[in-house]
Design an enzyme around this catalytic site. Structure first.
Site, PDB file in Angstrom:
ATOM      1  N   CYS A  87       0.909  -1.208  -0.114  1.00 55.74           N
ATOM      2  CA  CYS A  87      -0.056   0.181  -0.004  1.00 55.74           C
ATOM      3  C   CYS A  87       0.771   1.231  -0.256  1.00 55.74           C
ATOM      4  CB  CYS A  87      -0.913  -0.089   1.231  1.00 55.74           C
ATOM      5  SG  CYS A  87      -2.643   0.805   0.882  1.00 55.74           S
ATOM      6  N   HIS A 180      -3.328  -4.751   1.655  1.00 52.72           N
ATOM      7  CA  HIS A 180      -2.860  -5.188   2.986  1.00 52.72           C
ATOM      8  C   HIS A 180      -2.458  -6.554   3.327  1.00 52.72           C
ATOM      9  CE1 HIS A 180      -2.442  -1.077   5.108  1.00 52.72           C
ATOM     10  NE2 HIS A 180      -3.158  -0.768   3.976  1.00 52.72           N
ATOM     11  N   GLU A 182      -0.749  -7.872   5.544  1.00 50.65           N
ATOM     12  CA  GLU A 182      -0.777  -8.381   6.993  1.00 50.65           C
ATOM     13  C   GLU A 182      -1.704  -8.238   7.921  1.00 50.65           C
ATOM     14  OE1 GLU A 182      -0.260  -5.545   5.496  1.00 50.65           O
ATOM     15  OE2 GLU A 182      -1.126  -3.719   6.936  1.00 50.65           O
TER      16      GLU A 182
END
Ligand code: GLN
Length: 205
Positions: A87, A180, A182
């Site tokens: 991002c 994202h 994560e």
């Protein structure tokens, strides 16, 4: 949904000036990698690879300047340090940023043009199942005020698209995602990055 990954030689740094760095550290640790939060040039000197997290690229750019990390990171990227930008991290690594802040500086590590907040306000956040080259099952991707990739150079391999737009791409040891990875418990993209790190480290050894 994790694949067994050989622990890489060395340490994977996570740029920890701002943004979603903590979740990256957790995921990498769960995959067996040694990690280090990077806030200073000394921290950077102790890592073999770097994750640049999501957050706010203009703020991160400012903090990279005050932390005196720009030039050391640029040097490491120029000499092949593997990096995974997600991002805002993708924005920092792009060769061209559209709708960036005036004077916004980037690392030009991957030949892509990205538009900040390119998906517009009406879809600030959205989630999609995407097909990723090299993964057997779809990957659930979370997009938050994501950058939109508008063009990719000939040396860039697009690994996933959403609605015709590249969202995961690689050039050499540089991996970028506009979403994202994560924030979900599917760690396959971090595992993919650790394989890149492992290969780069083995080659350099
Ligand atoms: N819109 C942010 C930027 O311009 C990126 C958003 C994110 O990292 N989730 O940096």
């Amino acid at each position: 949904m994790n694949v067994v990954t050989p622990a890489p030689q060395g340490t994977v740094g996570v740029l920890a000036l701002q943004g979603a760095f903590h979740a990256h550290v957790s995921v990498l640790s769960e995959l067996g990698a040694r990690t280090r939060e990077v806030r200073t040039p000394d921290d950077l000197a102790g890592v073999n690879a770097l994750v640049m997290p999501g957050g706010e690229s203009t703020t991160m750019g400012y903090l990279l300047g005050t932390a005196e990390l720009y030039d050391p990171i640029q040097r490491r990227l120029d000499t092949g340090m593997p990096v995974f930008g997600t991002c805002a991290g993708m924005i920092l690594l792009a060769s061209k940023v559209l709708d960036g802040r005036v004077g916004q500086r980037g690392f030009g590590a991957i030949d892509i043009a990205v538009r900040r907040n390119g998906y517009g306000r009406q879809v600030d956040s959205f989630e999609r199942d995407i097909e990723v080259v090299g993964l057997d099952d779809p990957y659930h991707a979370v997009f938050i005020r994501a950058p939109k990739v508008e063009s990719v150079g000939a040396d860039v391999t697009v690994l996933a698209m959403d609605d015709g737009v590249p969202v995961l791409a690689r050039q050499g040891s540089v991996l970028v995602a506009s979403f994202h990875p994560e924030l979900t418990d599917d760690h396959r993209l971090h595992a993919m990055f650790l394989r890149i790190v492992h290969t780069a480290t083995a080659t350099a050894a």
